[in-house]
Scaffold this motif. Structure first.
Motif, PDB file in Angstrom:
ATOM      1  N   UNK A  27     -19.913  33.198 112.585  1.00 62.53           N
ATOM      2  CA  UNK A  27     -20.319  34.001 113.740  1.00 62.53           C
ATOM      3  C   UNK A  27     -20.348  33.154 115.011  1.00 62.53           C
ATOM      4  N   UNK A  28     -20.813  31.917 114.920  1.00 61.66           N
ATOM      5  CA  UNK A  28     -20.902  31.050 116.097  1.00 61.66           C
ATOM      6  C   UNK A  28     -19.589  30.362 116.436  1.00 61.66           C
ATOM      7  N   UNK A  29     -18.588  30.465 115.573  1.00 69.11           N
ATOM      8  CA  UNK A  29     -17.294  29.847 115.838  1.00 69.11           C
ATOM      9  C   UNK A  29     -17.303  28.342 115.698  1.00 69.11           C
ATOM     10  N   UNK A  30     -18.115  27.813 114.798  1.00 65.54           N
ATOM     11  CA  UNK A  30     -18.237  26.373 114.624  1.00 65.54           C
ATOM     12  C   UNK A  30     -17.161  25.775 113.714  1.00 65.54           C
ATOM     13  N   UNK A  31     -16.240  26.589 113.247  1.00 60.46           N
ATOM     14  CA  UNK A  31     -15.200  26.104 112.356  1.00 60.46           C
ATOM     15  C   UNK A  31     -13.920  25.837 113.146  1.00 60.46           C
ATOM     16  N   UNK A  33     -10.211  26.121 114.444  1.00 64.02           N
ATOM     17  CA  UNK A  33      -9.263  27.220 114.636  1.00 64.02           C
ATOM     18  C   UNK A  33      -7.973  26.937 113.875  1.00 64.02           C
ATOM     19  N   UNK A  34      -7.399  27.985 113.294  1.00 65.44           N
ATOM     20  CA  UNK A  34      -6.169  27.816 112.536  1.00 65.44           C
ATOM     21  C   UNK A  34      -4.978  28.520 113.167  1.00 65.44           C
ATOM     22  N   UNK A  35      -5.187  29.620 113.903  1.00 61.44           N
ATOM     23  CA  UNK A  35      -4.075  30.376 114.460  1.00 61.44           C
ATOM     24  C   UNK A  35      -3.819  30.068 115.919  1.00 61.44           C
ATOM     25  N   UNK A  36      -4.867  29.934 116.700  1.00 58.27           N
ATOM     26  CA  UNK A  36      -4.695  29.876 118.142  1.00 58.27           C
ATOM     27  C   UNK A  36      -5.668  28.885 118.766  1.00 58.27           C
ATOM     28  N   UNK A  37      -6.081  29.159 119.996  1.00 58.81           N
ATOM     29  CA  UNK A  37      -6.888  28.232 120.768  1.00 58.81           C
ATOM     30  C   UNK A  37      -8.304  28.036 120.244  1.00 58.81           C
ATOM     31  N   UNK A  38      -8.988  29.145 119.998  1.00 61.97           N
ATOM     32  CA  UNK A  38     -10.391  29.034 119.608  1.00 61.97           C
ATOM     33  C   UNK A  38     -10.690  29.930 118.404  1.00 61.97           C
ATOM     34  N   UNK A  39     -11.717  29.561 117.691  1.00 60.99           N
ATOM     35  CA  UNK A  39     -12.117  30.318 116.503  1.00 60.99           C
ATOM     36  C   UNK A  39     -12.669  31.687 116.890  1.00 60.99           C
ATOM     37  N   UNK A  40     -13.357  31.760 118.021  1.00 57.89           N
ATOM     38  CA  UNK A  40     -13.908  33.042 118.460  1.00 57.89           C
ATOM     39  C   UNK A  40     -12.785  34.022 118.825  1.00 57.89           C
ATOM     40  N   UNK A  41     -11.698  33.512 119.392  1.00 59.98           N
ATOM     41  CA  UNK A  41     -10.554  34.372 119.689  1.00 59.98           C
ATOM     42  C   UNK A  41      -9.935  34.894 118.395  1.00 59.98           C
ATOM     43  N   UNK A  42      -9.887  34.052 117.369  1.00 57.52           N
ATOM     44  CA  UNK A  42      -9.379  34.486 116.071  1.00 57.52           C
ATOM     45  C   UNK A  42     -10.283  35.563 115.470  1.00 57.52           C
ATOM     46  N   UNK A  43     -11.592  35.398 115.597  1.00 53.16           N
ATOM     47  CA  UNK A  43     -12.523  36.420 115.123  1.00 53.16           C
ATOM     48  C   UNK A  43     -12.332  37.725 115.893  1.00 53.16           C
TER      49      UNK A  43
END
Length: 64
Positions: A27-31, A33-43
């Motif tokens: 939820x906090x995006x602390x992992x 990123x695998x696809x793009x710039x940020x983990x939150x954008x992936x979420x």
């Protein structure tokens, strides 16, 4: 609206990872990123994709 999509995307990704990661980290995006710039954008993308699939399924079930 964006925050809801990010939250839904985080929960969906957590479930797809068989609940092996921490939901709080998802939820906090602390992992990492695998696809793009940020983990939150992936979420966010995952949440939007889930919403499109859900709406499409409802339309097919009730209107076709």
């Amino acid at each position: 609206m964006i925050q809801i999509a990010e939250l839904v995307g985080a929960v969906i990704r957590w479930i797809l990872k068989s609940c092996k990661t921490s939901l709080k980290d998802e939820i906090n995006g602390n992992l990492e990123a695998t696809w793009d710039k940020s983990y939150m954008f992936e979420n966010y993308l995952t949440g939007v994709l889930f919403a499109i699939i859900l709406v499409g399924t409802v339309i097919i079930i009730f209107f076709v």
